[in-house]
Design a protein around this motif. Structure first.
Motif, PDB file in Angstrom:
ATOM      1  N   VAL A 325       0.840  -1.209   0.000  1.00 56.40           N
ATOM      2  CA  VAL A 325       0.000   0.000   0.000  1.00 56.40           C
ATOM      3  C   VAL A 325       0.874   1.257   0.000  1.00 56.40           C
ATOM      4  N   VAL A 326       1.900   1.266   0.846  1.00 54.85           N
ATOM      5  CA  VAL A 326       2.785   2.429   0.915  1.00 54.85           C
ATOM      6  C   VAL A 326       3.475   2.659  -0.419  1.00 54.85           C
ATOM      7  N   ARG A 327       3.964   1.576  -1.032  1.00 59.24           N
ATOM      8  CA  ARG A 327       4.719   1.729  -2.280  1.00 59.24           C
ATOM      9  C   ARG A 327       3.840   2.196  -3.433  1.00 59.24           C
ATOM     10  N   ILE A 328       2.587   1.719  -3.478  1.00 59.82           N
ATOM     11  CA  ILE A 328       1.719   2.108  -4.593  1.00 59.82           C
ATOM     12  C   ILE A 328       1.186   3.529  -4.404  1.00 59.82           C
ATOM     13  N   TYR A 329       0.620   3.813  -3.219  1.00 62.44           N
ATOM     14  CA  TYR A 329      -0.079   5.086  -3.032  1.00 62.44           C
ATOM     15  C   TYR A 329       0.847   6.215  -2.580  1.00 62.44           C
ATOM     16  N   LEU A 330       1.741   5.932  -1.621  1.00 59.10           N
ATOM     17  CA  LEU A 330       2.527   7.017  -1.038  1.00 59.10           C
ATOM     18  C   LEU A 330       3.907   7.158  -1.668  1.00 59.10           C
ATOM     19  N   THR A 331       4.296   6.203  -2.499  1.00 60.81           N
ATOM     20  CA  THR A 331       5.565   6.344  -3.216  1.00 60.81           C
ATOM     21  C   THR A 331       5.307   6.609  -4.693  1.00 60.81           C
ATOM     22  N   ARG A 332       4.715   5.641  -5.391  1.00 60.87           N
ATOM     23  CA  ARG A 332       4.538   5.767  -6.845  1.00 60.87           C
ATOM     24  C   ARG A 332       3.573   6.891  -7.218  1.00 60.87           C
ATOM     25  N   ASP A 333       2.392   6.898  -6.598  1.00 59.60           N
ATOM     26  CA  ASP A 333       1.383   7.882  -6.987  1.00 59.60           C
ATOM     27  C   ASP A 333       1.822   9.310  -6.663  1.00 59.60           C
ATOM     28  N   ILE A 334       2.441   9.513  -5.508  1.00 58.21           N
ATOM     29  CA  ILE A 334       2.907  10.863  -5.169  1.00 58.21           C
ATOM     30  C   ILE A 334       4.063  11.262  -6.077  1.00 58.21           C
TER      31      ILE A 334
END
Length: 378
Positions: A325-334
């Motif tokens: 979840v962190v990697r998709i939303y808070l890393t990649r998406d940001i």
């Protein structure tokens, strides 16, 4: 939010992100499964794959960034750091116990030392990532002292603590000036023009809302998203390399959806973890053997290796899912939102940049990994 264009804008170029979200999602899901079956050792390959994906799909005036680091470097750096950290942890543990026995809080200096060491590791890890970044065949470089950075961070964190958070903007500005003063693209010297006063002006009302948000919980994702967007917009708009400057058009509300999606997934994972734990305890209670007095021996049932193994497996699966979840939303998406809203001015100055500096070792990255500081897969 300040949307004023830089005074001198000889030419405007844009950064673009053309990565496919589904591809990144599959990458991190596969990586999480491989982390599970390799007992976490695949993390070095996963971190490298994530960086290569993000860097290679980031275009600056049509040319992609390139990440040239290798997973083997991270693994070796981690092993070297572990060989240093493990004895230090053991000494810290033993001395801490003895010191506390003699005098309460006597182990506090050791805790402060560990905190300083973490700041040192954070700086050295950034040096590693910077020197593994290439654009148009030219490497970024970073020098500076990790020890000097650690002392600065510690003093600023003390100021933030004593001011109840009010000094945070000045901390961010001072530390970023130090980091960028030692960063370069070829022979183009890096710099940072942001000030704490400017960041405070943009985010003081968010700071005032912190206490009521902590009490009611629900507004927290909005508050965190707004502060993160404010910080990133301020940071990007004040970074420069020689005459090359950047400006971010990231809006404060741009990250609301991202943080709420991540929060929703974490709540769902928390519910699933609760059901898993309840199921394990329920099954153990149902299979509990009678104690000498004839009543079910629940304590022995809950301490059974199968019950403990089930709890450990549930915790591991939840940790891996939370990492996804962190990697998709808070890393990649940001990352994608920042790239899509950034303009570059004076990029022609980079046409004449020449290479200098060398890549640094991965020990600093290993220290950060050993201290579990690589949050978000970067």
């Amino acid at each position: 939010m300040d949307q004023t264009l830089p005074a001198s804008a000889p030419s405007t170029r844009w950064t673009r992100f053309h990565g496919v979200r589904r591809v990144f999602r599959n990458l991190v899901l596969r990586g999480a499964l491989l982390e599970l079956v390799t007992f976490g050792f695949y993390r070095f390959w996963l971190a490298t794959d994530i960086r290569r994906h993000l860097w290679s799909h980031t275009l600056v005036d049509g040319d992609p960034l390139e990440y040239v680091g290798r997973a083997r470097e991270l693994l070796i750096g981690f092993l070297i750091a572990t060989a240093i950290l493990m004895p230090a942890y053991l000494v810290y543990f033993l001395i801490g116990i003895e010191a506390e026995r003699v005098q309460a809080f006597a182990s506090l200096p050791l805790s402060l030392f560990l905190y300083l060491f973490a700041q040192f590791a954070v700086y050295r890890a950034r040096r590693y990532r910077v020197t593994r970044t290439v654009w148009r065949g030219l490497r970024f470089t970073m020098t500076g002292s990790g020890i000097g950075y650690a002392w600065r961070a510690a003093l600023w964190d003390l100021a933030v603590l004593l001011s109840l958070g009010a000094a945070l903007p000045w901390r961010q500005a001072a530390l970023e000036r130090y980091r960028m003063r030692h960063t370069a693209y070829g022979d183009l010297q890096g710099g940072f023009d942001g000030t704490g006063r400017e960041l405070f002006r943009r985010g003081w009302h968010l700071w005032l809302l912190t206490v009521p948000a902590l009490l009611t919980i629900i507004p927290l994702p909005f508050l965190i998203a707004a502060w993160r967007a404010t910080m990133l917009q301020w940071w990007v708009s004040n970074v420069r390399f020689g005459e090359v400057r950047f400006h971010s058009y990231l809006e404060r509300r741009a990250l609301f959806g991202t943080y709420w999606k991540a929060t929703g997934w974490w709540v769902l994972l928390g519910i699933l973890m609760g059901l898993w734990v309840s199921g394990i305890f329920g099954l153990a209670a149902a299979l509990a053997q009678p104690a000498p007095d004839g009543t079910p021996d629940y304590a022995a049932a809950f301490a059974h290796p199968l019950a403990l193994g089930g709890l450990g497996l549930g915790y591991l699966l939840m940790a891996l899912a939370a990492g996804v979840v962190v990697r998709i939303y808070l890393t990649r998406d940001i990352w994608a939102r920042i790239v899509e809203t950034t303009a570059v001015y004076g990029l022609e100055a980079a046409d004449h940049a020449t290479g200098q500096g060398e890549a640094v070792d991965a020990i600093g990255e290993g220290f950060a990994g050993g201290l579990d500081l690589n949050i978000g897969g970067l």
